[in-house]
Write a protein that holds these residues in place. Structure first.
Motif, PDB file in Angstrom:
ATOM      1  N   ASP A 189       0.811  -1.216   0.000  1.00 26.00           N
ATOM      2  CA  ASP A 189       0.000   0.000   0.000  1.00 26.00           C
ATOM      3  C   ASP A 189       0.847   1.270   0.000  1.00 26.00           C
ATOM      4  N   ASP A 190       2.061   1.174  -0.499  1.00 27.80           N
ATOM      5  CA  ASP A 190       2.978   2.311  -0.503  1.00 27.80           C
ATOM      6  C   ASP A 190       3.041   2.909  -1.904  1.00 27.80           C
ATOM      7  N   TYR A 191       2.461   4.084  -2.065  1.00 23.17           N
ATOM      8  CA  TYR A 191       2.402   4.723  -3.384  1.00 23.17           C
ATOM      9  C   TYR A 191       3.413   5.852  -3.538  1.00 23.17           C
ATOM     10  N   GLU A 192       4.428   5.883  -2.664  1.00 21.60           N
ATOM     11  CA  GLU A 192       5.506   6.851  -2.804  1.00 21.60           C
ATOM     12  C   GLU A 192       6.392   6.417  -3.969  1.00 21.60           C
ATOM     13  N   TYR A 193       6.805   7.378  -4.780  1.00 18.43           N
ATOM     14  CA  TYR A 193       7.630   7.046  -5.932  1.00 18.43           C
ATOM     15  C   TYR A 193       9.068   6.779  -5.553  1.00 18.43           C
ATOM     16  N   GLU A 194       9.608   5.716  -6.102  1.00 20.82           N
ATOM     17  CA  GLU A 194      11.042   5.444  -6.050  1.00 20.82           C
ATOM     18  C   GLU A 194      11.557   6.113  -7.304  1.00 20.82           C
ATOM     19  N   THR A 195      12.289   7.183  -7.153  1.00 17.08           N
ATOM     20  CA  THR A 195      12.576   8.065  -8.273  1.00 17.08           C
ATOM     21  C   THR A 195      13.528   7.502  -9.315  1.00 17.08           C
ATOM     22  N   PHE A 196      14.350   6.552  -8.970  1.00 17.12           N
ATOM     23  CA  PHE A 196      15.312   6.033  -9.935  1.00 17.12           C
ATOM     24  C   PHE A 196      14.627   5.295 -11.077  1.00 17.12           C
ATOM     25  N   ILE A 197      13.659   4.442 -10.759  1.00 22.77           N
ATOM     26  CA  ILE A 197      12.991   3.682 -11.816  1.00 22.77           C
ATOM     27  C   ILE A 197      11.584   4.178 -12.108  1.00 22.77           C
ATOM     28  N   LYS A 198      11.151   5.230 -11.446  1.00 22.68           N
ATOM     29  CA  LYS A 198       9.854   5.862 -11.692  1.00 22.68           C
ATOM     30  C   LYS A 198       8.664   4.925 -11.469  1.00 22.68           C
ATOM     31  N   LEU A 199       8.755   4.084 -10.472  1.00 27.14           N
ATOM     32  CA  LEU A 199       7.638   3.238 -10.062  1.00 27.14           C
ATOM     33  C   LEU A 199       7.358   3.498  -8.591  1.00 27.14           C
ATOM     34  N   THR A 200       6.121   3.265  -8.175  1.00 29.18           N
ATOM     35  CA  THR A 200       5.834   3.361  -6.747  1.00 29.18           C
ATOM     36  C   THR A 200       6.330   2.078  -6.089  1.00 29.18           C
ATOM     37  N   PHE A 201       6.478   2.111  -4.779  1.00 24.14           N
ATOM     38  CA  PHE A 201       6.881   0.900  -4.074  1.00 24.14           C
ATOM     39  C   PHE A 201       5.791  -0.166  -4.195  1.00 24.14           C
ATOM     40  N   HIS A 202       4.545   0.253  -4.358  1.00 26.71           N
ATOM     41  CA  HIS A 202       3.450  -0.688  -4.615  1.00 26.71           C
ATOM     42  C   HIS A 202       3.718  -1.453  -5.922  1.00 26.71           C
ATOM     43  N   ASP A 203       4.109  -0.725  -6.969  1.00 27.32           N
ATOM     44  CA  ASP A 203       4.427  -1.362  -8.251  1.00 27.32           C
ATOM     45  C   ASP A 203       5.614  -2.315  -8.122  1.00 27.32           C
ATOM     46  N   ILE A 204       6.609  -1.905  -7.366  1.00 25.23           N
ATOM     47  CA  ILE A 204       7.780  -2.750  -7.158  1.00 25.23           C
ATOM     48  C   ILE A 204       7.379  -4.023  -6.419  1.00 25.23           C
ATOM     49  N   TYR A 205       6.474  -3.899  -5.455  1.00 24.40           N
ATOM     50  CA  TYR A 205       5.963  -5.065  -4.718  1.00 24.40           C
ATOM     51  C   TYR A 205       5.285  -6.039  -5.685  1.00 24.40           C
ATOM     52  N   ILE A 206       4.483  -5.521  -6.602  1.00 24.87           N
ATOM     53  CA  ILE A 206       3.822  -6.360  -7.604  1.00 24.87           C
ATOM     54  C   ILE A 206       4.869  -7.065  -8.463  1.00 24.87           C
ATOM     55  N   ALA A 207       5.908  -6.342  -8.871  1.00 30.22           N
ATOM     56  CA  ALA A 207       6.978  -6.936  -9.675  1.00 30.22           C
ATOM     57  C   ALA A 207       7.706  -8.029  -8.902  1.00 30.22           C
ATOM     58  N   VAL A 208       7.912  -7.809  -7.617  1.00 28.98           N
ATOM     59  CA  VAL A 208       8.576  -8.816  -6.778  1.00 28.98           C
ATOM     60  C   VAL A 208       7.734 -10.082  -6.704  1.00 28.98           C
ATOM     61  N   LEU A 209       6.427  -9.929  -6.474  1.00 33.70           N
ATOM     62  CA  LEU A 209       5.559 -11.107  -6.415  1.00 33.70           C
ATOM     63  C   LEU A 209       5.597 -11.874  -7.728  1.00 33.70           C
ATOM     64  N   ASP A 210       5.609 -11.152  -8.848  1.00 27.00           N
ATOM     65  CA  ASP A 210       5.694 -11.808 -10.147  1.00 27.00           C
ATOM     66  C   ASP A 210       7.027 -12.523 -10.297  1.00 27.00           C
ATOM     67  N   ASN A 211       8.101 -11.862  -9.902  1.00 27.59           N
ATOM     68  CA  ASN A 211       9.434 -12.439  -9.999  1.00 27.59           C
ATOM     69  C   ASN A 211       9.563 -13.702  -9.152  1.00 27.59           C
ATOM     70  N   LEU A 212       8.938 -13.707  -7.992  1.00 32.14           N
ATOM     71  CA  LEU A 212       9.008 -14.854  -7.088  1.00 32.14           C
ATOM     72  C   LEU A 212       8.055 -15.977  -7.492  1.00 32.14           C
ATOM     73  N   GLY A 213       7.201 -15.707  -8.477  1.00 34.53           N
ATOM     74  CA  GLY A 213       6.254 -16.721  -8.925  1.00 34.53           C
ATOM     75  C   GLY A 213       5.043 -16.865  -8.027  1.00 34.53           C
ATOM     76  N   ILE A 214       4.793 -15.883  -7.180  1.00 38.00           N
ATOM     77  CA  ILE A 214       3.671 -15.959  -6.247  1.00 38.00           C
ATOM     78  C   ILE A 214       2.386 -15.441  -6.888  1.00 38.00           C
ATOM     79  N   GLU A 215       2.490 -14.348  -7.618  1.00 38.62           N
ATOM     80  CA  GLU A 215       1.323 -13.768  -8.272  1.00 38.62           C
ATOM     81  C   GLU A 215       1.753 -13.183  -9.608  1.00 38.62           C
ATOM     82  N   LYS A 216       1.221 -13.702 -10.685  1.00 41.01           N
ATOM     83  CA  LYS A 216       1.605 -13.293 -12.034  1.00 41.01           C
ATOM     84  C   LYS A 216       1.026 -11.919 -12.355  1.00 41.01           C
ATOM     85  N   TYR A 217       1.887 -10.993 -12.830  1.00 43.79           N
ATOM     86  CA  TYR A 217       1.430  -9.677 -13.262  1.00 43.79           C
ATOM     87  C   TYR A 217       0.861  -9.803 -14.671  1.00 43.79           C
ATOM     88  N   THR A 218      -0.371  -9.372 -14.855  1.00 38.15           N
ATOM     89  CA  THR A 218      -1.024  -9.510 -16.151  1.00 38.15           C
ATOM     90  C   THR A 218      -1.341  -8.171 -16.793  1.00 38.15           C
TER      91      THR A 218
END
Length: 77
Positions: free
Chosen positions: A35-64
Motif C-alpha cells: 500500500d505504498d504509493y511513494e515514488y522510487e525516483t530512480f525507476i519511476k515506479l511506486t513501491f506498490h508497483d515494485i511489490y507487484i513486480a517482486v511477487l511476479d518475480n518470485l512466482g507468487i502472483e503473475k502480473y497480467t
C-alpha cells in the motif's frame, strides 16, 4: 511499522531479495510495500508497483497488466 525513508525501503528490498528466504517468506517481509504509493525516483515506479513486480518475480502472483516497465523490473529482479 515506523515510516521508512525511500533509501531505507530500497535497501530493505535488496536485502530481502538477496536473502535465502523462500519466495513466500520474502513476499511476507515485503508486504508492507503493498500500500505504498511513494515514488522510487530512480525507476519511476511506486513501491506498490515494485511489490507487484517482486511477487511476479518470485512466482507468487503473475502480473497480467500492460505496464512494460513493471514487466521489465519483474524480469530483472
Amino acid at each position: 511499522m515506523k515510516k521508512m525513508a525511500m533509501v531505507d525501503k530500497a535497501k530493505f528490498l535488496l536485502k530481502v531479495m538477496e536473502s535465502d528466504l523462500t519466495p513466500e517468506e520474502k513476499a511476507k517481509k515485503l508486504e508492507f510495500l503493498k500500500d505504498d504509493y511513494e515514488y522510487e525516483t530512480f525507476i519511476k515506479l511506486t513501491f506498490h508497483d515494485i511489490y507487484i513486480a517482486v511477487l511476479d518475480n518470485l512466482g507468487i502472483e503473475k502480473y497480467t497488466g500492460d505496464n512494460e516497465l513493471l514487466k521489465h523490473v519483474s524480469r530483472i529482479l
